[in-house]
Design a protein around this motif. Structure first.
Motif, mmCIF file in Angstrom:
data_model
loop_
_atom_site.group_PDB
_atom_site.id
_atom_site.type_symbol
_atom_site.label_atom_id
_atom_site.label_comp_id
_atom_site.label_asym_id
_atom_site.label_seq_id
_atom_site.Cartn_x
_atom_site.Cartn_y
_atom_site.Cartn_z
ATOM 1 N N ARG A 43 0.785 -1.260 0.100
ATOM 2 C CA ARG A 43 -0.077 -0.066 -0.001
ATOM 3 C C ARG A 43 1.081 1.132 -0.109
ATOM 4 O O ARG A 43 0.583 2.242 -0.571
ATOM 5 N N ILE A 44 1.928 1.226 0.669
ATOM 6 C CA ILE A 44 2.834 2.309 0.600
ATOM 7 C C ILE A 44 3.455 2.792 -0.638
ATOM 8 O O ILE A 44 3.368 3.640 -1.347
ATOM 9 N N ALA A 45 3.779 1.346 -1.244
ATOM 10 C CA ALA A 45 4.589 1.434 -2.704
ATOM 11 C C ALA A 45 3.338 2.172 -3.679
ATOM 12 O O ALA A 45 3.681 2.617 -4.603
ATOM 13 N N GLU A 46 2.190 1.710 -3.394
ATOM 14 C CA GLU A 46 0.958 2.286 -4.254
ATOM 15 C C GLU A 46 0.993 3.766 -4.053
ATOM 16 O O GLU A 46 0.712 4.537 -5.076
ATOM 17 N N ASP A 47 0.977 4.024 -2.947
ATOM 18 C CA ASP A 47 1.114 5.700 -2.502
ATOM 19 C C ASP A 47 2.206 6.257 -3.593
ATOM 20 O O ASP A 47 1.959 7.353 -3.850
ATOM 21 N N VAL A 48 3.273 5.777 -3.228
ATOM 22 C CA VAL A 48 4.457 6.279 -3.972
ATOM 23 C C VAL A 48 4.279 6.251 -5.513
ATOM 24 O O VAL A 48 4.601 7.448 -6.028
ATOM 25 N N LYS A 49 3.921 5.514 -5.851
ATOM 26 C CA LYS A 49 3.534 5.312 -7.452
ATOM 27 C C LYS A 49 2.354 6.383 -8.032
ATOM 28 O O LYS A 49 2.545 7.241 -9.036
ATOM 29 N N ARG A 50 1.434 6.530 -6.974
ATOM 30 C CA ARG A 50 0.301 7.441 -7.308
ATOM 31 C C ARG A 50 0.738 8.988 -7.124
ATOM 32 O O ARG A 50 0.307 9.901 -7.782
ATOM 33 N N LEU A 51 1.644 9.141 -5.961
ATOM 34 C CA LEU A 51 1.618 10.669 -5.529
ATOM 35 C C LEU A 51 3.047 11.114 -5.338
ATOM 36 O O LEU A 51 3.259 12.392 -5.065
ATOM 37 N N GLY A 52 3.962 10.074 -5.482
ATOM 38 C CA GLY A 52 5.424 10.516 -5.393
ATOM 39 C C GLY A 52 5.881 10.429 -3.840
ATOM 40 O O GLY A 52 5.042 10.036 -3.012
ATOM 41 N N TYR A 53 7.138 10.488 -3.636
ATOM 42 C CA TYR A 53 7.778 10.009 -2.398
ATOM 43 C C TYR A 53 7.391 11.034 -1.361
ATOM 44 O O TYR A 53 7.136 10.493 -0.173
ATOM 45 N N GLU A 54 7.320 12.191 -1.497
ATOM 46 C CA GLU A 54 7.266 13.307 -0.456
ATOM 47 C C GLU A 54 5.678 13.167 0.033
ATOM 48 O O GLU A 54 5.582 13.105 1.231
ATOM 49 N N VAL A 55 4.626 13.184 -0.727
ATOM 50 C CA VAL A 55 3.510 12.944 -0.251
ATOM 51 C C VAL A 55 3.037 11.493 0.542
ATOM 52 O O VAL A 55 2.352 11.614 1.295
ATOM 53 N N ALA A 56 3.813 10.502 -0.114
ATOM 54 C CA ALA A 56 3.519 9.052 0.569
ATOM 55 C C ALA A 56 4.173 9.162 1.762
ATOM 56 O O ALA A 56 3.484 8.493 2.654
ATOM 57 N N SER A 57 5.257 9.893 1.909
ATOM 58 C CA SER A 57 5.824 10.030 3.479
ATOM 59 C C SER A 57 4.672 10.755 4.258
ATOM 60 O O SER A 57 4.914 10.070 5.489
ATOM 61 N N GLU A 58 4.127 11.759 3.792
ATOM 62 C CA GLU A 58 3.045 12.332 4.602
ATOM 63 C C GLU A 58 2.213 11.311 5.092
ATOM 64 O O GLU A 58 1.609 11.595 6.136
ATOM 65 N N ILE A 59 1.570 10.528 4.305
ATOM 66 C CA ILE A 59 0.657 9.679 4.486
ATOM 67 C C ILE A 59 1.265 8.736 5.515
ATOM 68 O O ILE A 59 0.393 8.422 6.661
ATOM 69 N N LEU A 60 2.445 8.073 5.466
ATOM 70 C CA LEU A 60 3.006 7.143 6.333
ATOM 71 C C LEU A 60 3.369 7.720 7.703
ATOM 72 O O LEU A 60 2.849 7.285 8.669
ATOM 73 N N ASN A 61 3.693 8.913 7.784
ATOM 74 C CA ASN A 61 3.794 9.796 8.863
ATOM 75 C C ASN A 61 2.689 10.046 9.805
ATOM 76 O O ASN A 61 2.788 10.098 10.926
ATOM 77 N N ALA A 62 1.634 10.072 9.247
ATOM 78 C CA ALA A 62 0.462 10.246 9.717
ATOM 79 C C ALA A 62 -0.003 9.151 10.688
ATOM 80 O O ALA A 62 -1.027 9.266 11.511
ATOM 81 N N ALA A 63 0.458 7.895 10.459
ATOM 82 C CA ALA A 63 0.140 6.779 11.147
ATOM 83 C C ALA A 63 1.329 6.526 12.324
ATOM 84 O O ALA A 63 1.007 5.785 13.137
#
Length: 253
Positions: A43-63
């Motif tokens: 799921r993290i990899a999907e976030d990176v593919k769709r949104l890029g590393y910076e935004v995916a990091s923000e999503i992960l950080n929220a958890a």
């Protein structure tokens, strides 16, 4: 890690200390493991593919927890979970940190539950675990952890067991469903004897294994398998801070 494992009948005393250069060897794997306890890696990899590393990091950080106490407690549970699956041979089938009400809040109930079946694959086997992560480990913490393990007559607390059972019953995997049904039945039947509900007191500390750990194990009843574990990380707080900083940063490659 350099491991020292001692066993006396059903009592296991395991201590670990970092070997020279060992942290660099496991750093990448540990960072990935930390991430996996907060979200599925795919799921993290999907976030990176769709949104890029910076935004995916923000999503992960929220958890992930942002407080020193929250990170310390969570890392204790993460390391305990991995140890149970590698050394004890039971599954810790639900990564419960994915289900926290708030990223800086501690979850109630048993810190981790190992589950599986006996050698014949027939009888349910459980492990009830309590994890402690402290810069300085002392007798008060050890006594408190043992008290938690002994509550509910040494059984996994019903709410914790039901939580794991229901997550397994929601799975698309038939084996998960079967284990979930066994756990759910146990909540009601309470049929497991003490000799099939093991206990683990897992500690990570900056001061190494305090004498109270061995004393606690010696005093434990021999009616079940007891695991008392210490991982000595001298720069305890700096280590945790660094690992979380690296886990939160997904990078750019």
């Amino acid at each position: 890690m350099r491991a020292h494992q001692r066993k006396n009948k059903r009592k296991h005393y395991w201590t670990y200390v970092e070997k020279d250069g060992g942290r660099d060897e496991i750093r990448d794997d540990l960072v990935e493991t930390i991430r996996s306890h907060y979200d599925r890696l795919e799921r993290i990899a999907e976030d990176v593919k769709r949104l890029g590393y910076e935004v995916a990091s923000e999503i992960l950080n929220a958890a992930m927890p942002q407080t020193t106490k929250g990170r310390s407690g969570d890392l204790g549970e993460i390391l305990a979970t991995e140890l149970v699956e590698e050394e004890v041979g039971l599954r810790v089938p639900v990564r419960r940190l994915r289900y926290k009400d708030g990223r800086n809040m501690a979850m109630r109930g048993d810190d981790f539950i190992g589950a599986g079946y006996d050698g014949k694959g027939e009888k349910l086997w459980l492990l009830k675990g309590e994890a402690k992560s402290n810069k300085v480990l002392g007798k008060t913490t050890v006594t408190s952890a043992r008290k938690v393990l002994n509550r509910d007559s040494g059984r996994c607390t019903p709410d914790s067991l039901l939580f794991v059972a229901n997550r397994l019953l929601e799975s698309d995997d038939l084996d998960d469903n079967d284990l979930g049904r066994s756990l759910r039945d146990e909540v009601g039947l309470k049929s497991l004897h003490a000799d099939r509900i093991d206990h683990m007191l897992f500690t990570v500390s900056g001061n190494g294994p305090h004498a109270s750990l061995k004393d606690d194990l010696d005093a434990a009843e021999a009616n079940r398998d007891h695991y008392v574990v210490n991982i000595h990380v001298e720069d305890h707080q700096d280590f945790i801070a660094t690992m979380y900083i690296e886990a939160e940063n997904l990078g750019d490659d």
